[in-house]
Design a protein around this motif. Structure first.
Motif, PDB file in Angstrom:
ATOM      1  N   PRO A 106       1.535  -9.320 -10.109  1.00  0.00           N
ATOM      2  CA  PRO A 106       2.603  -9.685  -9.181  1.00  0.00           C
ATOM      3  C   PRO A 106       2.158 -10.683  -8.115  1.00  0.00           C
ATOM      4  N   ASP A 107       3.122 -11.136  -7.323  1.00  0.00           N
ATOM      5  CA  ASP A 107       2.798 -11.980  -6.162  1.00  0.00           C
ATOM      6  C   ASP A 107       2.370 -11.101  -4.986  1.00  0.00           C
ATOM      7  N   THR A 108       3.071  -9.981  -4.800  1.00  0.00           N
ATOM      8  CA  THR A 108       2.766  -9.034  -3.730  1.00  0.00           C
ATOM      9  C   THR A 108       2.923  -7.610  -4.255  1.00  0.00           C
ATOM     10  N   SER A 109       2.034  -6.716  -3.812  1.00  0.00           N
ATOM     11  CA  SER A 109       2.100  -5.314  -4.242  1.00  0.00           C
ATOM     12  C   SER A 109       2.187  -4.378  -3.048  1.00  0.00           C
ATOM     13  N   TYR A 110       2.982  -3.340  -3.208  1.00  0.00           N
ATOM     14  CA  TYR A 110       3.090  -2.265  -2.215  1.00  0.00           C
ATOM     15  C   TYR A 110       2.555  -0.994  -2.857  1.00  0.00           C
ATOM     16  N   VAL A 111       1.610  -0.346  -2.172  1.00  0.00           N
ATOM     17  CA  VAL A 111       1.005   0.862  -2.738  1.00  0.00           C
ATOM     18  C   VAL A 111       1.066   2.010  -1.741  1.00  0.00           C
ATOM     19  N   ASP A 112       1.157   3.224  -2.295  1.00  0.00           N
ATOM     20  CA  ASP A 112       1.138   4.430  -1.470  1.00  0.00           C
ATOM     21  C   ASP A 112      -0.320   4.832  -1.263  1.00  0.00           C
ATOM     22  N   SER A 113      -0.773   4.792  -0.027  1.00  0.00           N
ATOM     23  CA  SER A 113      -2.189   5.043   0.261  1.00  0.00           C
ATOM     24  C   SER A 113      -2.521   6.531   0.294  1.00  0.00           C
ATOM     25  N   CYS A 114      -3.585   6.902  -0.430  1.00  0.00           N
ATOM     26  CA  CYS A 114      -4.090   8.279  -0.387  1.00  0.00           C
ATOM     27  C   CYS A 114      -5.239   8.374   0.617  1.00  0.00           C
ATOM     28  N   ARG A 143       9.290   4.605   2.034  1.00  0.00           N
ATOM     29  CA  ARG A 143       9.525   3.437   2.897  1.00  0.00           C
ATOM     30  C   ARG A 143       9.913   2.180   2.120  1.00  0.00           C
ATOM     31  N   PHE A 144       9.426   2.069   0.892  1.00  0.00           N
ATOM     32  CA  PHE A 144       9.675   0.858   0.101  1.00  0.00           C
ATOM     33  C   PHE A 144      10.242   1.250  -1.257  1.00  0.00           C
ATOM     34  N   ILE A 145      11.402   0.699  -1.583  1.00  0.00           N
ATOM     35  CA  ILE A 145      12.102   1.130  -2.793  1.00  0.00           C
ATOM     36  C   ILE A 145      11.348   0.782  -4.074  1.00  0.00           C
TER      37      ILE A 145
END
Length: 215
Positions: A106-114, A143-145
C-alpha cells in the motif's frame, strides 16, 4: 493532484487470538483505494468486537468483495511458544504484520499496536516491511475503519479455525477466562500426559496446569 490522492491505496492490519491459550494467532490486512473507504462505512463495518458472529460472517464476504485485495496469515502455537520463550511476542507480531503489508504493497498502512509504545511498534514494522508510511495506534480497530475491516477478516478466520477444532474437542472459546477451556486442557493433559499441538504451552495458565501435574 487530487486524483492521485483519491487513488492512494490504504491498508488496515489487525490481529485476532493473541490472548488465547490455543489455536493460531491470525494477522489480516486489507487494501482499498482511499476514495472507496466510505463504502466500508455504508456496509456497516466496525470493530469486530462490537459485532455478532453472524454479522461478522456476513461482513467478511462483503469486505472481500469490496476491497482491492486482502491477505491473511496464521501464526501457529509452536511459533508463538518459541517467541514467548524469548520474550519476543511483539516482535513476532510486527514481523507478520510487515509480511502482510509487503504482500499488499500500500501507500499508507494503519495498524493496531500491541506494543505499549505504538510509535516504536510502527517503526519496527516500517523497517521490516520497507514501507515508510506506517501509522501505528492503540485501539486502531475502533478508530480507523480500514483496521476495523481487517479485524473482521482476522476474527472470522480465527473463529473458523476454532470451530474446526471444536468438531473433535469440547474446548470452549480458547481463552483463559473460559473455565471450559481450562478444564479441557487440564483433562487432556491428565489423560494423555502431553498437550495437543494446538495448545500454547508458554501461556501461564498452561504452565500452571503442567506444574501442578509435576508436583
Amino acid at each position: 493532484m487530487c486524483f492521485k490522492t483519491e487513488s492512494m491505496l490504504i491498508c488496515g492490519v489487525d490481529d485476532a487470538g493473541r490472548g488465547s491459550m490455543l489455536g493460531p494467532l491470525v494477522i489480516a490486512g486489507i487494501i482499498i483505494s482511499k476514495k472507496d473507504i466510505p463504502k466500508l462505512s455504508k456496509l456497516g463495518v466496525k470493530d469486530s468486537k462490537q459485532l455478532t458472529p453472524k454479522l461478522r460472517e456476513e461482513l467478511y464476504k462483503k469486505i472481500i468483495a469490496l476491497v482491492d485485495n486482502y491477505y491473511v496469515t496464521k501464526i501457529s502455537p509452536k511459533i508463538i511458544d518459541a517467541s514467548v520463550t524469548k520474550h519476543n511476542l511483539n516482535h513476532l507480531e510486527a514481523k507478520y504484520m510487515a509480511k502482510v503489508i509487503s504482500k499488499l504493497n500500500p501507500d499508507t498502512s494503519y495498524v493496531d499496536s500491541c506494543d505499549v509504545n505504538p510509535k516504536r511498534f510502527g517503526k519496527e514494522i516500517a523497517k521490516l516491511s520497507k514501507h515508510k508510511k506506517i501509522r501505528s495506534y492503540h485501539h486502531a480497530d475502533s478508530r480507523f475503519i480500514v483496521v476495523s475491516a481487517a479485524s473482521i477478516i482476522a476474527k472470522v478466520t480465527r473463529d473458523r479455525a476454532i470451530l474446526k477444532l471444536r468438531k473433535n474437542y469440547d474446548l470452549g472459546s480458547g481463552y483463559p477466562s473460559d473455565s471450559k477451556t481450562i478444564d479441557f486442557v487440564a483433562s487432556y493433559y491428565k489423560i494423555n500426559q502431553v498437550l495437543p499441538i494446538f495448545v500454547r504451552k508458554s501461556w501461564k495458565p498452561t504452565q500452571q496446569i503442567l506444574n501442578k501435574k509435576s508436583l
